[in-house]
Design a protein around this motif. Structure first.
Motif, short mmCIF file in Angstrom:
data_model
loop_
_atom_site.label_atom_id
_atom_site.label_comp_id
_atom_site.label_asym_id
_atom_site.label_seq_id
_atom_site.Cartn_x
_atom_site.Cartn_y
_atom_site.Cartn_z
N GLU A 61 30.40 -28.66 8.62
CA GLU A 61 29.16 -28.10 8.31
C GLU A 61 28.95 -27.03 9.42
N GLN A 62 29.16 -27.50 10.63
CA GLN A 62 29.13 -26.63 11.94
C GLN A 62 29.87 -25.15 11.67
N VAL A 63 31.36 -25.43 11.11
CA VAL A 63 31.97 -24.20 11.13
C VAL A 63 31.60 -23.57 9.78
N LYS A 64 31.05 -24.04 8.86
CA LYS A 64 30.24 -23.45 7.65
C LYS A 64 29.28 -22.49 7.96
N LYS A 65 28.27 -22.95 9.07
CA LYS A 65 27.27 -22.18 9.61
C LYS A 65 27.84 -21.05 10.36
N LEU A 66 28.94 -21.31 11.07
CA LEU A 66 29.32 -20.05 12.22
C LEU A 66 30.00 -19.17 10.99
N GLN A 67 30.60 -19.60 10.26
CA GLN A 67 31.13 -18.48 9.05
C GLN A 67 30.10 -17.65 8.49
N VAL A 105 28.82 -15.09 11.06
CA VAL A 105 29.60 -13.88 11.01
C VAL A 105 29.32 -13.04 9.82
N GLU A 106 29.38 -13.30 8.88
CA GLU A 106 29.30 -12.48 7.76
C GLU A 106 27.92 -11.79 7.73
N LYS A 107 26.73 -12.46 8.35
CA LYS A 107 25.39 -11.77 8.66
C LYS A 107 25.49 -10.51 9.49
N CYS A 108 26.20 -11.15 10.60
CA CYS A 108 26.32 -10.00 11.63
C CYS A 108 27.42 -8.76 11.07
N GLN A 109 28.07 -9.08 10.17
CA GLN A 109 28.86 -8.02 9.72
C GLN A 109 28.15 -7.12 8.84
N ARG A 110 27.36 -7.69 7.99
CA ARG A 110 26.36 -7.16 7.31
C ARG A 110 25.26 -6.20 8.15
N ASP A 111 24.84 -6.74 9.04
CA ASP A 111 23.78 -6.08 9.87
C ASP A 111 24.52 -4.93 10.56
N VAL A 112 25.95 -5.11 10.86
CA VAL A 112 26.42 -3.69 11.64
C VAL A 112 26.66 -2.78 10.77
N SER A 113 26.90 -3.27 9.30
CA SER A 113 27.34 -2.18 8.42
C SER A 113 26.01 -1.45 8.16
N GLN A 114 24.75 -2.17 8.01
CA GLN A 114 23.51 -1.64 7.72
C GLN A 114 23.25 -0.78 8.88
N THR A 115 23.12 -1.12 10.11
CA THR A 115 22.67 -0.33 11.09
C THR A 115 23.77 0.84 11.58
N ARG A 116 24.65 0.60 10.91
CA ARG A 116 25.71 1.89 11.27
C ARG A 116 25.45 2.88 10.02
N ASP A 117 25.08 2.46 8.86
CA ASP A 117 24.68 3.50 7.85
C ASP A 117 23.36 4.18 8.27
N LYS A 118 22.46 3.46 8.96
CA LYS A 118 21.25 4.20 9.45
C LYS A 118 21.37 5.08 10.22
N ALA A 173 29.82 -11.80 19.41
CA ALA A 173 29.76 -13.18 19.80
C ALA A 173 29.92 -14.14 18.76
N ALA A 174 29.52 -13.98 17.51
CA ALA A 174 29.73 -14.79 16.20
C ALA A 174 31.21 -15.01 16.25
N GLN A 175 32.19 -14.02 16.30
CA GLN A 175 33.48 -13.98 15.90
C GLN A 175 34.13 -15.19 17.11
N GLN A 176 33.54 -14.85 18.42
CA GLN A 176 34.11 -15.50 19.50
C GLN A 176 33.93 -17.23 19.17
N ALA A 177 32.79 -17.39 18.87
CA ALA A 177 32.11 -18.75 18.49
C ALA A 177 33.10 -19.55 17.40
N LEU A 178 33.41 -18.62 16.58
CA LEU A 178 34.02 -19.12 15.32
C LEU A 178 35.47 -19.50 15.74
N SER A 179 35.98 -18.55 16.41
CA SER A 179 37.39 -18.98 17.02
C SER A 179 37.49 -20.06 17.94
N GLN A 180 36.45 -20.72 18.57
CA GLN A 180 36.52 -21.58 19.31
C GLN A 180 36.61 -23.15 18.38
#
Length: 506
Positions: free
Chosen positions: A180-186, A189-202, A164-171
């Protein structure tokens, strides 16, 4: 990584899934239920055998009575009755089958009580024990599996948020979006990527831990399952033994009595002899019977005035009114003048007329009686040479009887006795009274034919025999023109109606 390619799969209802062992536990409970059902099956079949045996015996008795009282005769009658014994014997055979089935039932009931103990809340203790063992073996696995499923869910959720974050940033390149809004979206996306990595490991870590426990889980579950298999094997093997026992109980080919029964039946049928039966019929019912052929007889006045009774044969009794009829007959007989009035009693014409029925009334009353029980008169009034001429000795309209001394006596007083006349007064005597002595044949040394009573009969006169249905006695003389035979029973000689008896085969 995209999570669109991986979704939760529905349960396959495998034995290894959580709580899927309950089907195996239910099989044990069903084993108890099948024991009860098999017991019912055996009971119902034994009841069928018992009812069939009873039906055979009732059928045998019914037709034995019918044939015994029926028109069949001779050896053919004996064969028919003998053939019915097959049904009675087969009834015993099927009663034996019923007994053997109930023995199998008793064994099954005993085995059921020994192997299935009732639980406090229904079912059986064995099924409850298997269920507890499965729960115990599956509990650690269930906890680890629940943890894996939670980690899997978290991982999938993080993947969805990243998408969802990647789709919002691409728009952001299509519209007016501040830096400032673009920076927040980026950053999102970075936070979601970290969460994906952490949950995947767990998720991978918990799944690895679950897989490392799988061998233990399989061993524990299979051990309990093997116990249920052994218990079920024991039940199935015993059920096979029970079915073999049922087969032995029902197998008619193993019952030696059956071949004997039908061999005897075949021998019995072979005793039927048509020529012998025809000879018997000819001698007892046909052309070879003896006959008193008519011969010329000289007229004899003494014979014509004989007081021998000519009886009309009574019919087969059909009601209980015979006693009433006999009572009426007796009353008429007494009132008609059989019982004389003793001398010395005052009798007036009025009293006589009120107590003794007129000739017309007596005839009418007698006609109302059952014709089969009436006796014919023992003499013909027209042939009575001593009959008084009408009104020959009338006195004042009343008949006067002759006195033996030569005089007359009014109201029929003569010889110390008073007799009723047709007009309701009395006459002196009756020369044809039934009490006169009659000539009797001598049967003391005669050997009669053995007969058996078909119905009860009570003699209405002192010269008649009385007997019960089934009694056997001798017939000394064949029936006369009125259907009466002479016989001897218990030393007494008397008359009896021929249609109340049958000749016994000797």
């Amino acid at each position: 990584m995209s999570a669109g390619d991986e979704t939760l799969q529905p349960s396959s209802d495998s034995f290894w899934d959580i709580d899927c062992y309950k089907t195996t536990v239910k099989r044990t409970e069903d084993g108890l239920h099948m024991c009860s059902e098999l017991m019912k099956l055996i009971t119902e079949r034994s009841e069928i055998e018992m009812k069939y045996a009873n039906k055979l015996k009732m059928w045998c008795k019914k037709w034995s009575d019918i044939i015994d009282k029926g028109p069949e005769y001779g050896t053919n009658k004996d064969v028919l009755v003998g053939s019915l014994h097959e049904a009675d014997a087969m009834g015993d055979v099927h009663n034996g089958i019923k007994d053997r089935l109930m023995e199998v039932h008793a064994e099954l009931k005993k085995w059921k009580n020994e192997n299935f103990k009732k639980a406090m809340v229904g079912g059986c203790k064995e099924a409850k024990q298997f269920e507890d063992d499965f729960k115990k073996a599956q509990k650690p696995w269930a906890k680890k599996l629940a943890k894996v499923q939670k980690c899997k869910k978290d991982y999938f959720t993080a993947c969805k948020q990243e998408v969802a974050a990647q789709q919002a940033l691409s728009q952001t390149g299509t519209g007016a979006v501040t830096e400032e809004q673009v920076k927040k979206l980026q950053e999102k996306v970075e936070k979601c990527q970290r969460d994906v990595s952490q949950t995947r490991d767990k998720y991978e870590e918990t799944l690895k831990e679950l897989n490392s426990y799988k061998s233990i889980y399989i061993i524990d579950m299979k051990e309990v399952f093997d116990n249920t298999q052994k218990f079920e094997e024991k039940r199935l093997e015993y059920f096979k033994d029970i079915l073999i026992g049922i087969h032995h109980a029902l197998d008619l080919t193993q019952i030696n009595e059956i071949s004997t029964i039908y061999e005897l039946l075949k021998q019995k049928i072979g005793l039927s002899d048509a020529s012998k039966d025809l000879i018997w019929w000819s001698q007892n019912r046909g052309a070879d019977m003896p006959m008193n052929w008519p011969e010329f007889e000289e007229f004899s006045l003494e014979q014509s005035l004989s007081t021998r009774k000519e009886k009309s044969r009574p019919g087969v009794p059909i009601s209980s009114n015979n006693d009433t009829i006999r009572s009426s007959k007796s009353s008429l007989h007494n009132l008609a003048g059989k019982e004389p009035v003793q001398e010395g009693k005052a009798v007036t014409a009025g009293v006589v007329a009120s107590q003794i029925p007129s000739k017309a009334n007596a005839v009418q009353s007698t006609a109302n009686l059952t014709p089969e029980l009436n006796r014919q008169k023992s003499y013909d009034p027209d042939l009575n040479p001593f009959e008084d001429e009408p009104d020959s000795n009338s006195k004042g309209g009343a008949k006067v009887a002759s006195d033996p001394s030569g005089g007359t006596a009014e109201a029929g007083q003569a010889d110390g006795k008073i007799w009723p006349t047709d007009a309701g007064v009395f006459q002196t005597s009756n020369p044809f009274d039934e009490d006169d002595d009659e000539e009797e044949e001598d049967f003391s040394n005669q050997v009669g034919v053995l007969v058996q009573a078909l119905f009860d009969y009570v003699g209405h006169e002192k010269d008649e025999l009385s007997f019960k249905s089934g009694d056997k006695f001798e017939k000394l003389k064949d029936r006369d023109d009125q259907g009466w035979c002479t016989g001897r029973r218990d030393g007494q000689i008397g008359l009896f109606p021929d249609n109340y008896v049958k000749v016994v085969d000797q």
